[in-house]
Design a protein around this motif. Structure first.
Motif, PDB file in Angstrom:
ATOM      1  N   TRP A  87       6.441   1.037  -7.058  1.00  0.00           N
ATOM      2  CA  TRP A  87       5.281   0.554  -6.533  1.00  0.00           C
ATOM      3  C   TRP A  87       5.253  -0.026  -5.137  1.00  0.00           C
ATOM      4  CZ3 TRP A  87       4.939  -3.185 -11.470  1.00  0.00           C
ATOM      5  CH2 TRP A  87       4.436  -2.359 -12.455  1.00  0.00           C
ATOM      6  N   THR A  88       4.122   0.265  -4.406  1.00  0.00           N
ATOM      7  CA  THR A  88       4.236  -0.078  -3.006  1.00  0.00           C
ATOM      8  C   THR A  88       3.083  -1.085  -2.715  1.00  0.00           C
ATOM      9  OG1 THR A  88       5.240   2.145  -2.379  1.00  0.00           O
ATOM     10  CG2 THR A  88       4.426   0.388  -0.543  1.00  0.00           C
ATOM     11  N   HIS A  89       3.477  -2.159  -2.226  1.00  0.00           N
ATOM     12  CA  HIS A  89       2.409  -3.211  -1.954  1.00  0.00           C
ATOM     13  C   HIS A  89       2.426  -3.565  -0.509  1.00  0.00           C
ATOM     14  CE1 HIS A  89      -0.147  -6.777  -2.363  1.00  0.00           C
ATOM     15  NE2 HIS A  89      -0.365  -6.562  -3.768  1.00  0.00           N
ATOM     16  N   ARG A  90       1.123  -3.696  -0.054  1.00  0.00           N
ATOM     17  CA  ARG A  90       1.195  -4.056   1.459  1.00  0.00           C
ATOM     18  C   ARG A  90       1.624  -5.405   1.848  1.00  0.00           C
ATOM     19  NH1 ARG A  90      -4.362  -4.083  -0.036  1.00  0.00           N
ATOM     20  NH2 ARG A  90      -5.151  -6.124  -0.287  1.00  0.00           N
ATOM     21  N   ASP A  91       1.842  -6.348   0.676  1.00  0.00           N
ATOM     22  CA  ASP A  91       2.241  -7.624   1.126  1.00  0.00           C
ATOM     23  C   ASP A  91       3.730  -7.925   0.373  1.00  0.00           C
ATOM     24  OD1 ASP A  91      -0.227  -8.352   2.523  1.00  0.00           O
ATOM     25  OD2 ASP A  91      -0.889  -9.157   0.812  1.00  0.00           O
TER      26      ASP A  91
END
Length: 327
Positions: free
Chosen positions: A232-236
């Motif tokens: 998973w890649t989250h901007r924050d």
């Protein structure tokens, strides 16, 4: 009646670390009597941005908030310039001690490589982990051997003592960003969610409506020999790869760790064509763990939004089948 202004007698200078400072922030919010939405609105009235979802994340972490966000939060709580300066000075002192050798991670990306596993809880002032936990695991000799075998491409046996089907590694899986949808509920996607287990909130894999499942973006990352990581890649929150948990009260859940190799075999999956009906088109797949857990597959524990994904003995039932397609 609760106060809606000032630090309310709180002493940020007494905070010895990031956990204590975030705990004081939570106390300040509680004393203000303001909701996340109201704090967001008060910041907007000043021409500043304080997204309630971002603030909720900050108050659930054990890491230092960014200085700018802290200042906006304090002003929204009604703190004056002098109080804001005192809080920022306390934050700066914690950051400087961390840079001098303390092990306090910060949201500014200054976390040490050998971060200890964070504890979490739900009460104000209690340390809670970031959404994607920092974890470093010392592998046993046997686990290290498994990782070595994976790296050089030697297939392991599955739970029934047979070599895994080669078709799994040869299936035309999509590359890049994907959506992983439960076969039984193709309008839902596997993504992150907060659940309460053993009196603690944890960020784990759940199913939610696909329209609400991004961020984070989901990627299926090839790891060699037909194995994959679910990233998973989250901007924050950054990057996190799912790993199987074994702790009492948490066993079977899948939690994202920001170190995508620390979990060893417990962080790798074999993506197998599952056969049978394929609702909403496409191929149905089974997500099988490897190594000592090769007899276990990812299943969805219920039919509705918010149901957790769990590692359970492989059965071939529809609750263990997923549609994997471009994101």
């Amino acid at each position: 009646m609760k106060s809606t202004g000032g630090s309310g007698g709180l002493e940020p200078a007494a905070a010895g670390d990031a956990v204590a400072l975030v705990g004081l922030m939570q106390q300040l919010k509680d004393q203000s009597g303001l909701t996340y939405r109201q704090l967001e609105q008060r910041a907007a009235e000043r021409g500043e941005v304080l997204a309630r979802s971002t603030l909720a994340d900050v108050l659930s972490r054990r890491t230092l908030p960014r200085a700018g966000l802290l200042a906006v939060f304090l002003r929204a709580c009604g703190c004056g310039d002098g109080e804001v300066e005192a809080w920022l000075a306390a934050r700066q002192g914690i950051e400087e001690r961390a840079a001098a050798g303390d092990r306090e991670p910060t949201d500014a990306g200054q976390a040490p490589e050998a971060d200890e596993p964070p504890a979490d809880g739900t009460l104000p002032g209690t340390p809670r982990p970031g959404p994607y936990r920092r974890r470093r695991v010392l592998l046993s000799g046997a686990a290290a051997l498994v990782v070595l075998l994976l790296a050089i491409g030697i297939p392991l046996l599955t739970g029934d003592g047979t070599a895994p089907p080669e078709a799994a590694g040869q299936s035309p899986l999509p590359t890049g960003e994907v959506r992983i949808r439960p076969l039984r509920a193709p309008d839902l996607c596997v993504t992150d969610g907060r659940v309460l287990r053993a009196r603690q909130y944890r960020t784990v894999a759940v199913q939610r409506p696909c329209a609400e499942a991004v961020p984070p973006q989901t990627h299926l990352i090839a790891a060699g020999a037909g194995r994959h990581r679910i990233q998973w890649t989250h901007r924050d929150r950054g990057k996190g790869c799912l790993v199987l948990l074994r702790e009492p009260g948490l066993a079977g859940l899948l939690e994202p760790w920001d170190n995508c190799t620390a979990g060893g075999p417990a962080q790798l999956f074999r993506v197998e064509p599952a056969g049978g009906r394929a609702a909403a088109g496409g191929t149905a797949y089974r997500l099988r763990l490897i190594g000592d857990d090769a007899d276990r597959c990812v299943a969805v524990g219920g039919g509705g939004p918010g149901a957790t994904a769990l590692a359970r003995p492989c059965t071939g039932a529809d609750d263990q089948k997923f549609l994997i397609g471009p994101g």
